[in-house]
Write a protein that holds these residues in place. Structure first.
Motif, mmCIF file in Angstrom:
data_model
loop_
_atom_site.group_PDB
_atom_site.id
_atom_site.type_symbol
_atom_site.label_atom_id
_atom_site.label_comp_id
_atom_site.label_asym_id
_atom_site.label_seq_id
_atom_site.Cartn_x
_atom_site.Cartn_y
_atom_site.Cartn_z
ATOM 1 N N LYS A 23 5.605 11.617 -3.198
ATOM 2 C CA LYS A 23 4.180 11.424 -3.500
ATOM 3 C C LYS A 23 4.000 10.686 -4.819
ATOM 4 N N TRP A 24 4.764 11.081 -5.847
ATOM 5 C CA TRP A 24 4.664 10.428 -7.156
ATOM 6 C C TRP A 24 5.100 8.966 -7.073
ATOM 7 N N LEU A 25 6.185 8.701 -6.338
ATOM 8 C CA LEU A 25 6.652 7.315 -6.202
ATOM 9 C C LEU A 25 5.599 6.453 -5.521
ATOM 10 N N ARG A 26 4.982 6.984 -4.485
ATOM 11 C CA ARG A 26 3.938 6.219 -3.790
ATOM 12 C C ARG A 26 2.775 5.892 -4.737
ATOM 13 N N GLN A 27 2.439 6.847 -5.576
ATOM 14 C CA GLN A 27 1.351 6.613 -6.526
ATOM 15 C C GLN A 27 1.700 5.503 -7.508
ATOM 16 N N LYS A 28 2.980 5.303 -7.743
ATOM 17 C CA LYS A 28 3.415 4.330 -8.742
ATOM 18 C C LYS A 28 3.711 2.945 -8.171
ATOM 19 N N ILE A 29 4.179 2.868 -6.908
ATOM 20 C CA ILE A 29 4.597 1.551 -6.407
ATOM 21 C C ILE A 29 3.772 1.039 -5.231
ATOM 22 N N GLU A 30 2.997 1.909 -4.589
ATOM 23 C CA GLU A 30 2.206 1.466 -3.435
ATOM 24 C C GLU A 30 0.862 0.907 -3.889
ATOM 25 N N ASP A 31 0.375 -0.134 -3.209
ATOM 26 C CA ASP A 31 -0.963 -0.650 -3.490
ATOM 27 C C ASP A 31 -2.027 0.371 -3.102
ATOM 28 N N ASP A 32 -1.774 1.083 -1.996
ATOM 29 C CA ASP A 32 -2.673 2.135 -1.535
ATOM 30 C C ASP A 32 -1.819 3.360 -1.206
ATOM 31 N N PRO A 33 -1.644 4.267 -2.173
ATOM 32 C CA PRO A 33 -0.743 5.413 -1.959
ATOM 33 C C PRO A 33 -1.081 6.264 -0.743
ATOM 34 N N LYS A 34 -2.357 6.296 -0.341
ATOM 35 C CA LYS A 34 -2.724 7.099 0.830
ATOM 36 C C LYS A 34 -2.340 6.418 2.140
ATOM 37 N N PRO A 87 0.712 4.263 2.648
ATOM 38 C CA PRO A 87 1.904 3.595 2.112
ATOM 39 C C PRO A 87 2.490 2.565 3.082
ATOM 40 N N LYS A 88 2.958 1.471 2.512
ATOM 41 C CA LYS A 88 3.601 0.407 3.295
ATOM 42 C C LYS A 88 5.087 0.287 2.976
ATOM 43 N N ARG A 89 5.474 0.787 1.799
ATOM 44 C CA ARG A 89 6.875 0.678 1.384
ATOM 45 C C ARG A 89 7.675 1.944 1.723
ATOM 46 N N ILE A 90 7.223 3.083 1.229
ATOM 47 C CA ILE A 90 7.931 4.344 1.491
ATOM 48 C C ILE A 90 7.248 5.036 2.656
ATOM 49 N N LEU A 91 7.893 4.987 3.804
ATOM 50 C CA LEU A 91 7.291 5.480 5.039
ATOM 51 C C LEU A 91 7.881 6.830 5.436
ATOM 52 N N THR A 92 7.032 7.697 5.947
ATOM 53 C CA THR A 92 7.471 8.983 6.479
ATOM 54 C C THR A 92 7.900 8.818 7.931
ATOM 55 N N VAL A 93 9.078 9.328 8.261
ATOM 56 C CA VAL A 93 9.535 9.386 9.646
ATOM 57 C C VAL A 93 9.491 10.856 10.034
ATOM 58 N N TRP A 94 8.453 11.229 10.744
ATOM 59 C CA TRP A 94 8.162 12.636 10.978
ATOM 60 C C TRP A 94 9.324 13.369 11.640
ATOM 61 N N GLY A 95 9.633 14.528 11.096
ATOM 62 C CA GLY A 95 10.702 15.355 11.629
ATOM 63 C C GLY A 95 12.084 14.939 11.179
ATOM 64 N N VAL A 96 12.177 13.835 10.420
ATOM 65 C CA VAL A 96 13.494 13.341 9.994
ATOM 66 C C VAL A 96 13.549 13.173 8.481
ATOM 67 N N GLY A 97 12.748 12.236 7.959
ATOM 68 C CA GLY A 97 12.827 11.961 6.528
ATOM 69 C C GLY A 97 11.965 10.785 6.135
ATOM 70 N N TYR A 98 12.541 9.835 5.417
ATOM 71 C CA TYR A 98 11.785 8.687 4.910
ATOM 72 C C TYR A 98 12.629 7.416 5.017
ATOM 73 N N LYS A 99 11.928 6.281 4.981
ATOM 74 C CA LYS A 99 12.630 5.005 4.885
ATOM 75 C C LYS A 99 11.797 4.031 4.040
ATOM 76 N N TYR A 100 12.495 3.089 3.446
ATOM 77 C CA TYR A 100 11.835 2.070 2.625
ATOM 78 C C TYR A 100 11.778 0.767 3.411
ATOM 79 N N GLU A 101 10.625 0.128 3.387
ATOM 80 C CA GLU A 101 10.447 -1.164 4.064
ATOM 81 C C GLU A 101 9.843 -2.172 3.092
ATOM 82 N N SER A 102 10.226 -3.439 3.279
ATOM 83 C CA SER A 102 9.606 -4.510 2.500
ATOM 84 C C SER A 102 8.178 -4.721 2.970
ATOM 85 N N VAL A 103 7.313 -5.116 2.078
ATOM 86 C CA VAL A 103 5.915 -5.388 2.420
ATOM 87 C C VAL A 103 5.774 -6.852 2.811
#
Length: 222
Positions: free
Chosen positions: A193-204, A206-222
């Protein structure tokens, strides 16, 4: 995170490898079974896995598949299985290299050094307007410095280094906080949550740090 995890059921050989690698200033752990090696990997993470194929419980291909399911950690197979099909299987499953036993230790160390230089020597990670200086542990967006805690930096770097790959919550937590017995896995959610607030244009949204439900997270280029 340790530098090298050696998976080798021959204890004498594993001990010799550990000695040589520690002499090269790597941090090293060794495991003689698939179960122990995966437990170590999940708990501490590793920058490189040196993997034997013939193990007493499960073969090394099983370990390789488990690692590749959650990260792109370099894997160097070291095996007495020299048939073409064995090599192709290992490489097609995602191994970075394949060395036949018996081998020259200097060749082994040279290959390990090469993997580390190719994968980790770069001082910077750049993704669009985001720049991570690993040497100085600084993060910039559009040229502006973003203040980050040590754990935020480590988590972001781990995500960006594995861009496009889904990393499980367990892997992320154990790699970044594994040695901190006072932390709980909920800490990971808070740091995301803190990282999204710092690097995402719209933290609510997110386009970079994505949630993969039931598994974890992944980072994608914008």
């Amino acid at each position: 995170m340790i530098d090298i995890l050696i998976v080798e059921d021959n204890r004498e050989l594993a001990a010799v490898l550990c000695d040589f690698m520690r002499a090269e200033n790597y941090t090293v752990s060794a495991a003689e079974t698939a179960e122990k090696s995966l437990a170590l990997y999940q708990k501490y993470g590793a920058r490189l896995v040196v993997l034997d194929i013939m193990l007493p419980d499960r073969d090394g291909y099983y370990i390789l598949e488990k690692i590749r399911a959650e990260s792109n950690t370099p894997v160097l197979i070291v095996s007495a299985k020299t048939a073409k099909d064995d090599k192709l299987l290992g490489l097609n499953l995602g191994a970075d290299d394949y060395i036949e036993k018996p081998y020259d230790i200097d060749i082994m160390l040279a290959k390990i050094s090469g993997i580390f230089k190719r994968r980790y020597a770069a001082d910077e990670l750049v993704d669009g307007e985001l720049r991570i200086n690993k040497q100085n542990r600084l993060v910039y967006k559009n040229g502006a410095l973003i203040e980050m805690t040590a754990k935020e930096f480590e988590l972001l770097t781990l995500l960006v280094e594995n861009k496009g790959r889904v990393l499980s919550k367990e892997y992320l937590f154990n790699t970044v906080w594994g040695s901190d017995s006072f932390s709980e896995q909920q800490t990971l959610t808070v740091h995301i949550k803190w990282l999204r607030q710092k690097i995402e244009d719209d933290p609510k949204n997110p386009k970079r740090i994505l949630t993969v439900w039931g598994v974890g997270y992944k980072y994608e280029s914008v």
